[in-house]
Structures are given as C-alpha cells and as structure tokens.
Design a protein around this motif. Structure first.
Motif, PDB file in Angstrom:
ATOM      1  N   GLN A  74      15.017  22.423  -7.014  1.00  0.00           N
ATOM      2  CA  GLN A  74      14.624  21.388  -8.106  1.00  0.00           C
ATOM      3  C   GLN A  74      15.872  20.672  -8.179  1.00  0.00           C
ATOM      4  O   GLN A  74      16.828  20.784  -7.752  1.00  0.00           O
ATOM      5  CB  GLN A  74      14.726  22.532  -9.550  1.00  0.00           C
ATOM      6  CG  GLN A  74      16.238  22.884 -10.140  1.00  0.00           C
ATOM      7  CD  GLN A  74      16.643  23.679  -9.253  1.00  0.00           C
ATOM      8  OE1 GLN A  74      16.393  24.371  -8.148  1.00  0.00           O
ATOM      9  NE2 GLN A  74      17.829  24.197  -9.730  1.00  0.00           N
ATOM     10  N   ALA A 126      10.218  21.860  -6.679  1.00  0.00           N
ATOM     11  CA  ALA A 126       9.627  21.435  -8.227  1.00  0.00           C
ATOM     12  C   ALA A 126       9.276  20.054  -7.925  1.00  0.00           C
ATOM     13  O   ALA A 126       9.699  19.257  -7.342  1.00  0.00           O
ATOM     14  CB  ALA A 126      10.554  21.680  -9.275  1.00  0.00           C
ATOM     15  N   ARG A 152       8.114  21.821 -12.559  1.00  0.00           N
ATOM     16  CA  ARG A 152       9.372  22.531 -12.517  1.00  0.00           C
ATOM     17  C   ARG A 152       9.243  23.934 -13.189  1.00  0.00           C
ATOM     18  O   ARG A 152       9.857  24.822 -12.600  1.00  0.00           O
ATOM     19  CB  ARG A 152      10.124  21.421 -13.445  1.00  0.00           C
ATOM     20  CG  ARG A 152      11.353  21.918 -13.884  1.00  0.00           C
ATOM     21  CD  ARG A 152      12.259  22.087 -12.673  1.00  0.00           C
ATOM     22  NE  ARG A 152      13.436  22.727 -12.768  1.00  0.00           N
ATOM     23  CZ  ARG A 152      13.932  24.180 -12.687  1.00  0.00           C
ATOM     24  NH1 ARG A 152      12.864  24.697 -12.394  1.00  0.00           N
ATOM     25  NH2 ARG A 152      15.167  24.301 -12.975  1.00  0.00           N
ATOM     26  N   ASP A 153       8.368  24.024 -14.132  1.00  0.00           N
ATOM     27  CA  ASP A 153       8.461  25.451 -14.769  1.00  0.00           C
ATOM     28  C   ASP A 153       7.715  26.409 -14.148  1.00  0.00           C
ATOM     29  O   ASP A 153       7.528  27.693 -14.500  1.00  0.00           O
ATOM     30  CB  ASP A 153       8.135  25.130 -16.362  1.00  0.00           C
ATOM     31  CG  ASP A 153       6.573  24.691 -16.518  1.00  0.00           C
ATOM     32  OD1 ASP A 153       6.039  24.788 -15.587  1.00  0.00           O
ATOM     33  OD2 ASP A 153       6.016  24.626 -17.689  1.00  0.00           O
ATOM     34  N   ASP A 163       9.847  29.537 -10.143  1.00  0.00           N
ATOM     35  CA  ASP A 163       9.889  30.774 -10.117  1.00  0.00           C
ATOM     36  C   ASP A 163       8.933  31.447  -9.868  1.00  0.00           C
ATOM     37  O   ASP A 163       9.005  32.470  -8.730  1.00  0.00           O
ATOM     38  CB  ASP A 163      10.810  31.206 -11.131  1.00  0.00           C
ATOM     39  CG  ASP A 163      12.345  30.746 -11.270  1.00  0.00           C
ATOM     40  OD1 ASP A 163      12.616  29.937 -10.580  1.00  0.00           O
ATOM     41  OD2 ASP A 163      12.635  30.878 -12.438  1.00  0.00           O
TER      42      ASP A 163
END
Ligand code: ACO
Length: 273
Positions: free
Chosen positions: A135, A155, A215-216, A219
């Motif tokens: 990221q 990301a 981005r979110d 994970d």
C-alpha cells in the motif's frame, strides 16, 4: 509463552529458533516477525519513517530467511502505516544506520552488498511462496523488496518508484532482474531512467501487481490468497515453483526434462515406487 499482548492471537515470535541476537537485529531493523503455523508474516515496522530501511533491516530479513521454521509455506511481507516502504533510510547518506561501504576496498564493499542482497534473494526459495502486500509508496529498496517476492498484491493507492538513478545510484537489491523479467527491457529502462512513479492501475496492467484491490480490502485479499496457496498440495507447490522459476532460463528441451524429473518425484511421493 503468550503474554498480555499476544494472548488470544496467533503464536507470535520475534526471531524463530533464535535468540536474543536475532531479536535485537529485527528490532534495530524495524522488523516484526509473526509465525503462525504454515504462515510467516514479516512487517516493516517503522511507519513514522515510512518503513525506511537500514543495513539492519536487510540483515534482519536475511536472518529471518535463515531461521524460518521448516513448516512455513507462505511468507507475507507488509508495511505498517501509510506506505509499504520509502526505501533506503536517507539518514544513511549522512552516516546514520551504518553509513556506506568503504569503496577504497572494492572486495569488502562487494561482500557487504552481497550480504545485504541476501535479505532479498531467499524470497525466491522454492520451499516458500512469498507475497508482498503493498500500500502507498514502494520506493527504491522497497520496490525491490516487492519485486523479490513471488506475488504482489497491491492496494489501489500503491505507487512504485525505482528512485536510485535519480540519487546517483543503481538499484542493487536484486530488483533489476525481476523488473526486466516482468515488464521487459524497454519499460524497465523507462521506469528506472526517469525514476517515474507507477500508480496501481498501471502496475496491474504491466504485470507489477498480480492483484489490485481497494485500500481497505488489502488484508482480506492477502488472506484469501494465502488460504488458496495453502490449499494446494505442499510438495506439488514446491516442485512447481522450482519449475516455473527456471522456465525463463531453460531451453524448451531443458524445461521438458525438468518437468519429467519433477513429475517422477511427485508420482513417487503420491503412489510410491
Ligand atoms: N528515509 C528516512 N526518512 C524518511 C524516508 C526515508 N527514505 N521517507 C520518509 N521519511 C520520513 C520523513 O522524513 C518524515 O519524517 P518527519 O516526520 O520527521 O519529518 C516521515 O518519514 C514522513 O514522511 P513524509 O514525507 O511526511 O510522508 P509522506 O507520506 O507525505 O511521503 C514519501 C512519503 C513519498 C515516501 C516521502 O517521504 C519520500 O519521498 N521519501 C523519500 C523516498 C526516497 O527518496 N527513498 C530513497 C529511495 S532509493 C533507495 O531505496 C536505494
């Protein structure tokens, strides 16, 4: 033994099978290592400096490679905070963090750089699959670290930049070979000799990132990938990685022979003989 901080989380270790020397090196290099069964997570952990790297970081990465438990099958590299890594700690230009090699002794300088490169080269070992979760910025040594991994998940705010030539240096942390292999010589020249920043969408288009997610979702995407990698037969995964990494260098004849050798090994393992 779990303490208050690690209770309820996967087994977390700083330095596997190690001792205080490696733990101290990882701490100095801003690295965190967590091993949970077949998965090792390495975190570049100096977010206040955008995970800038020093000699201790590269030596720490090499030490992790040497002491990784044999049952680890997937290694995930990530950066804490807004960026994956801003590359070399610019403080080193003024002598912080070890300073630069003494080039009056080229052999000693060569040995030193080779030692630092060991922090990257082990990531291609066939017994583990390595995944970079990128990221924000991946600059210079940070970009090269992502390139050293087998698979890059980015990301949508990821930005890759080979900054070294702009600083009067060459990329020397093993990145030139994978960069050329991935994007071709023309694009590699353009990227390095302009030190231009490649945004995530272009990175996906030219093969620098295999997966790009919001981005979110980074994970979660890495977790899904790790689960899928672990679902494959372990011996077949090792043999196939070994095969794929030699494919570009081999003639068709050599590669066919390598496929036969690996398959005979697999058949023996699966059915005996
Ligand atoms: N070395 C040392 N400190 C760094 C580095 C670095 N490479 N990168 C960022 N920092 C520090 C900044 O000095 C700043 O410290 P401060 O809070 O004490 O002022 C802090 O990290 C945050 O940096 P910002 O610039 O405020 O963060 P931002 O998110 O806006 O920008 C970026 C991040 C783009 C990475 C920017 O910091 C930058 O360009 N850094 C330098 C990158 C670079 O040239 N690296 C060398 C590559 S060559 C190689 O690796 C061999």
């Amino acid at each position: 033994m779990a303490d208050a901080q690690t209770a309820g989380r996967p087994e977390a270790v700083t330095g596997t099978g190690t001792g205080t020397d490696e733990a101290a090196l990882l701490a100095e290099g801003g690295l965190r290592l967590e091993v949970s069964g077949a998965v090792a997570a390495i975190t570049l952990n100096r977010p206040e400096r955008r995970n800038a790297m020093t000699f201790a970081t590269w030596r720490g990465l090499a030490a992790i490679g040497r002491s990784l438990p044999a049952d680890v099958r997937v290694v995930v590299l990530r950066g804490e905070g807004p960026s994956f890594s801003a590359g070399i700690d610019l403080g080193m230009f003024s002598g912080e963090g070890g300073g630069f090699p003494d080039t009056s002794d080229p052999e000693a300088a060569d040995r030193l750089i080779a030692e630092l490169q060991e922090g990257y080269t082990w990531l291609r070992r066939p017994d583990v699959v390595t995944v970079a979760a990128v990221q924000g910025h991946a600059i210079g040594g940070g970009f090269q670290l992502a390139l050293a991994c087998d698979i890059r998940v980015a990301a949508d705010d990821a930005k890759f930049c080979m900054k070294e030539p702009a600083l009067g240096l060459v990329p020397d942390l093993t990145g030139t070979k994978p960069l050329v292999e991935i994007v071709g010589i023309g694009r590699a020249l353009e990227l390095c000799l302009t030190a231009r920043t490649v945004p995530a969408d272009e990175a996906a288009r030219i093969g620098l990132a295999e997966i790009v997610v919001p981005r979110d979702g980074l994970d979660g995407a890495v977790r899904d990938l790790v689960d899928a990698l672990l679902a494959v037969n372990p011996g077949a995964a090792v043999a196939t990685k070994r095969l794929l990494w030699q494919a570009a260098e081999n003639t068709l004849e050599e590669q066919c022979a390598a496929e036969r050798r690996e398959q005979i090994g697999r058949l023996r393992e699966l059915f005996g003989g």
